[in-house]
Design an enzyme around this catalytic site. Sequence first.
Site, mmCIF file in Angstrom:
data_model
loop_
_atom_site.group_PDB
_atom_site.id
_atom_site.type_symbol
_atom_site.label_atom_id
_atom_site.label_comp_id
_atom_site.label_asym_id
_atom_site.label_seq_id
_atom_site.Cartn_x
_atom_site.Cartn_y
_atom_site.Cartn_z
ATOM 1 C CE LYS A 12 30.818 -47.466 -53.047
ATOM 2 N NZ LYS A 12 32.044 -46.764 -53.376
ATOM 3 C CG ASP A 46 26.150 -51.944 -47.230
ATOM 4 O OD1 ASP A 46 26.019 -51.574 -48.415
ATOM 5 O OD2 ASP A 46 26.903 -51.366 -46.422
ATOM 6 C CG PHE A 62 33.368 -49.279 -45.832
ATOM 7 C CD1 PHE A 62 34.326 -48.515 -45.185
ATOM 8 C CD2 PHE A 62 32.363 -48.615 -46.535
ATOM 9 C CE1 PHE A 62 34.306 -47.117 -45.231
ATOM 10 C CE2 PHE A 62 32.326 -47.212 -46.584
ATOM 11 C CZ PHE A 62 33.299 -46.465 -45.938
ATOM 12 C CB THR A 120 14.864 -30.979 -44.785
ATOM 13 O OG1 THR A 120 14.867 -30.449 -43.471
ATOM 14 C CG2 THR A 120 14.364 -29.917 -45.762
#
Lengths: 459, 459
Positions: free
Chosen positions: A317, A286, A180, A342
């Site tokens: 997280k 990750d 994931f 931005t």
Amino acid sequence: MPALYDNSVITEVPGPLSKAACKKLDKFFDSRAVHFVVDYDKSDGTYIVDIDGNRYLDVYSQIASIPVGYNNAALIAAAQSPDMISALVNRPALGNFPSSRWHDILQDGLLKVAPEGLNNVFTAQSGSEANELAYKAAFMLYRRKERDGGDWTSEEVSSCINNAKPGSPELAIMSFANSFHGRGFGSLSTTRSKAVHKLDIPSFNWPQAPFPALKYPLDKYTTENAAEEQRCLKEVERLITSWHCPVAGLVTEPIQSEGGDNHASPAFFQGLRDITKKHGIVMIVDEVQTGFGATGKFWGHAHWNLTSPPDIVTFSKKAQTAGYFFGDRMLVPDKAYRQFNTWIGDPARVIMSKAVINEILDKDLVKQTARVGDALYAELDGLAQKYPDLVMNLRGKGQGTYFAFDTKDAASLVYTMKTLGVNIGTCGSQTVRLRPMLIFDESHIPILISTLDKALASI
Amino acid sequence: MPALYDNSVITEVPGPLSKAACKKLDKFFDSRAVHFVVDYDKSDGTYIVDIDGNRYLDVYSQIASIPVGYNNAALIAAAQSPDMISALVNRPALGNFPSSRWHDILQDGLLKVAPEGLNNVFTAQSGSEANELAYKAAFMLYRRKERDGGDWTSEEVSSCINNAKPGSPELAIMSFANSFHGRGFGSLSTTRSKAVHKLDIPSFNWPQAPFPALKYPLDKYTTENAAEEQRCLKEVERLITSWHCPVAGLVTEPIQSEGGDNHASPAFFQGLRDITKKHGIVMIVDEVQTGFGATGKFWGHAHWNLTSPPDIVTFSKKAQTAGYFFGDRMLVPDKAYRQFNTWIGDPARVIMSKAVINEILDKDLVKQTARVGDALYAELDGLAQKYPDLVMNLRGKGQGTYFAFDTKDAASLVYTMKTLGVNIGTCGSQTVRLRPMLIFDESHIPILISTLDKALASI
């Protein structure tokens, strides 16, 4: 110190007030996934209190994202600081007009915990965004190496606007089965865990490698597991060399979390480092769920003792902000404004992250998590012995408090636990996962274990 | 009331302190795009102050994202509120464990300004994420209609994990030449403005329609412009009916901003509404830059008087948070957790948005922007007459303060303006854009115009 009666459930779950609040909210905000509506003023430390007055030991922590407890005093101080007020009120476009304080906010926060060898940072707002930025950095690096110092061609410049080659090249990020990595169109193309995440969404034709399916207990299946990891490494290399387009990056979680808490050995990850080095592929780790101490080390990949660090490590997280660390400045694109947007993250959340980091370091919470994890493992292992058909493949030994086990009906067990005052989560298809905060300590173990014992006995 | 001397530049731009700070920051954070480093404590209202003590009238506003001025008192109060402290310290997974206050924060904030007919909201963290969530909603709706009440097939469920059909279908989002919709892999596939955004990044094979290239002044070219819009509408329909895969959504900005401030008439957008209705395509209006009052109406698309509202409107920037509004509950996916992520936005930023909204409404700033825009247009038109070779195709009349014009060397003019104490921006390839905050009023016009006059005279 919390006592056993610190958790108590006095209504059905969710209670009538939660249900009514959900119904009201659902008129303009989809609330089908709400577990209960929370009174955060009454929540404290590892305890979460719902609006019906039910008080739960929280071993799920907002999908593994609360690091140091509800209403933490150090975090409240950070939230009230002049830096914070300014960051909230004068939200900057960080790439163009950073604040005079931005350097120190990073240096005294995120940079203090940068993974070894990775002393640059790019800030973002979610794990999904962090991963996609990492993928973009990998793609730009790949083409930069191919250009070998040459400038962009006019054909590249014009074709990319049409989403066509050569400007929009066919390049891939490899990920693993059951991984994931988020839900944007790029990150979702590397996510392989569940149909509910992916169905109906167009995706890139990128390769999916098998992730080792280890057998437990690990010490009983040493040979089989080593062979399984070798099989997967071979398949990784085969896919890299045979895929229809170049593989520019490989992304892996240290522990596949949403996909079922699947572990692999340091040797497997060293193998990935070797293969990615050999083929010039950016290795992206990750650490959105594993980072910030939960595994008993600050970074999950620190368990591997790699011969050279990963190229990129992403976080979110528990960091309470998001982004990626990297070492090689070649990962900074050749021209400004290529890796840009931005806001480039949110300084307000980076200030919160600084407070989290300093709280973790001041209170030595990573070491505590390692210590508490060892004690908790012993207790969980006891339940695994007692309920061998309900607590299977217990995993996470030596990985802080990052525990999970398979069971017959994970959703039902998690629901029963809630009615008994403990909030835990599921992952994969039949797995229960524990995601304690870093302040979860020895005093909470009896509450968790006795409740789990009761819930298991009731099945 | 600010006087002419309220802006003053006392060093080169960037000044020595900004340069030194950049060099220090660049050791771990790419700072090549930094204009100058800001002292936000000294900045106030429409004035931004750098660390060298230079004070600029800010008519760029953090890439069009500051709504009601630096250190706005109402925003400071919101930043110090108990709601804010709790949202910062107890960051929730909003889809699972929303706060008891979440309903009211939305109802008293974002929902107060929901576009007509769109009374549902999904919150996000950036314009890019908001657009991608909108695209996902469009794709899920398309397939849901195709299934016509049928459940997911096992082939769909298994194939989507492999990024393969039928679970990962070939479906497209149409966008326009010169558009900008963000930099994620999905949003970037619809962005068509500049190579610097897109080069080297894999993208989806989605259709790009021509956007009308209007001639100015508009009242002189009525017939030509109407024909140009009809040509583009025909091409939109031709692409929809001939594309190699179904077009599930169409996304457009009310004014193409990054791509050069390109406008089209209400008739053109009504044409898009008609075509999307006819072909069952979700019409997404990207109001990331136009939303929240800058065009003299709260939403840019409110200028169009559509016969039925767009299906989805996305927002970010001046909203200080991001997300999308929608009306049709069929855009809520058939099952929970399909449109979902850990945080689903940030309540801290949604609280700031509420404060922004109430400040805009209390002070009637949208009406003010319309009024000030009319006065500013007259002055800009005067400069266009005075410098016909340097102020070309002035556009934005009747669109609040959303002005732009083409010039010979936009970057150089913008730099000169900075050295004279006015911060403005570029867009497209030869365009200068003004992006005043909503508190920009009549008193600021002389400063802006006299400085622009001086800068133009110096060329």
